[in-house]
Write an enzyme that holds these catalytic residues in place. Structure first.
Site, PDB file in Angstrom:
ATOM      1  CG  HIS A  22      23.621 -10.946 -39.719  1.00  0.00           C
ATOM      2  ND1 HIS A  22      22.712 -10.722 -38.672  1.00  0.00           N
ATOM      3  CD2 HIS A  22      23.985  -9.618 -39.303  1.00  0.00           C
ATOM      4  CE1 HIS A  22      22.785  -9.823 -37.928  1.00  0.00           C
ATOM      5  NE2 HIS A  22      23.431  -9.039 -38.595  1.00  0.00           N
ATOM      6  CB  SER A  60      26.502  -7.258 -37.817  1.00  0.00           C
ATOM      7  OG  SER A  60      25.839  -6.817 -38.955  1.00  0.00           O
TER       8      SER A  60
END
Length: 314
Positions: free
Chosen positions: A195, A144
């Site tokens: 992230h 991610s």
């Protein structure tokens, strides 16, 4: 390497269905390779997750640098794999065709390692700022972070779009920041620092020195192409399955030696001779679209008359 045991993974089956719907022939090579690698390592992980995840404690203090390579391509469960790889599928299709496969593979490789480094820096800063040693132990896996970096690149190369985040219409250049907060609020167990590291690396590429550094490092490799280089007419299709590059033909090949008036006359006649939308037939064979020159043989006298008419028009 050990095989993953247990029930049939619904997330994996749904991912394979999504890939089949797109079609393997429509997925660029590097994107397809990344999907295949992540699926393979989900089914056959190199090591258990606690031995491949990246953290300040494991990566910095214990010097387990191989985790920088292993952590992005391992996933916690089938749904973690599904959401990441579906996102990779669409981002890869958009970016790989724009950046070209070799440069896109270079980006994936650099981002995968660099995001792990930035992640450890962020966690180390939290340790010092909050005086909380537990952040050294936060261990992250998954693709991610790379996807957030690719989202920054996608917004950079495709500006002016609007993204829908939780039903809200957000300008694409701000969407990654809204998604960062939204994902953390909806699913607190996700790695906020991971992230954020992806967004920062993406900005280092689009607004900082990272792109220039990567170009400088790849300068001696002739097979690397410069993504900022203007592409010619054929570069959009060159190298993709089903397309064969042909050098441009000269003007005579396109016009058959006819003047502009004769080309127009021939085009009108061809159009009037069409009997259906798929092209008329000649000798039981479908004619190609565009100018069509029937294989007729003219006598020398007729050729001479045509030449005289051409001079008279001038």
């Amino acid at each position: 390497m050990q095989r993953r045991q247990g029930r049939v993974s619904a997330g994996l089956l749904l991912l394979l269905y999504q890939i089949s719907q797109v079609g393997l022939q429509n997925i660029p090579s590097v994107t397809l390779g990344v999907l295949a690698l992540n699926i393979f390592l989900f089914l056959n992980p190199v090591r258990p997750l606690p031995e491949v995840c990246i953290s300040v404690n494991e990566g910095f203090y214990r010097k387990n640098w191989q985790r920088l390579l292993l952590s992005p391509v391992h996933h916690a469960d089938d749904w973690h794999l599904y959401y990441n790889m579906v996102s990779m599928l669409w981002k890869g299709i958009m970016l790989e065709k724009k950046l070209k496969s070799i440069w896109f593979a270079y980006i994936i490789a650099v981002f995968s390692v660099l995001i792990g480094v930035v992640y450890m820096v962020l966690e180390f800063m939290l340790v010092k700022i909050l005086n909380d040693p537990s952040y050294e132990m936060n261990c992250a896996v998954g693709f991610s972070g790379v996807l957030f970096a690719l989202k920054v690149l996608n917004n950079h190369y495709n500006p002016g779009r609007v993204s829908s985040v939780l039903g809200l219409q957000i300008p694409s250049k701000y969407a990654c920041w809204v998604e960062l907060v939204a994902i953390h609020l909806i699913s607190p167990g996700t790695s906020f620092a991971g992230h954020l590291a992806g967004i920062l690396v993406g900005l280092m590429y689009t607004m900082g020195p990272l792109k220039k550094i990567m170009k400088a490092c790849a300068g001696g490799i002739s097979s690397f192409t410069d993504p900022a280089r203007p592409r010619d007419y054929y570069s959009e299709y060159y190298g993709y399955p089903g397309y064969q590059y042909r050098t441009p033909r000269n003007y005579y090949d396109y016009t058959g030696g006819l003047t502009e008036e004769e080309q127009l006359e021939r085009a009108v006649l061809n159009s009037l001779n069409e009997r259906d939308f798929g092209g008329a037939m000649y000798n039981n064979e479908r004619r190609p679209y565009g100018f069509w020159f029937p294989p007729e043989q003219h006598s020398e006298e007729e050729v001479r008359r045509q030449r005289l008419r051409r001079f008279e028009r001038r």
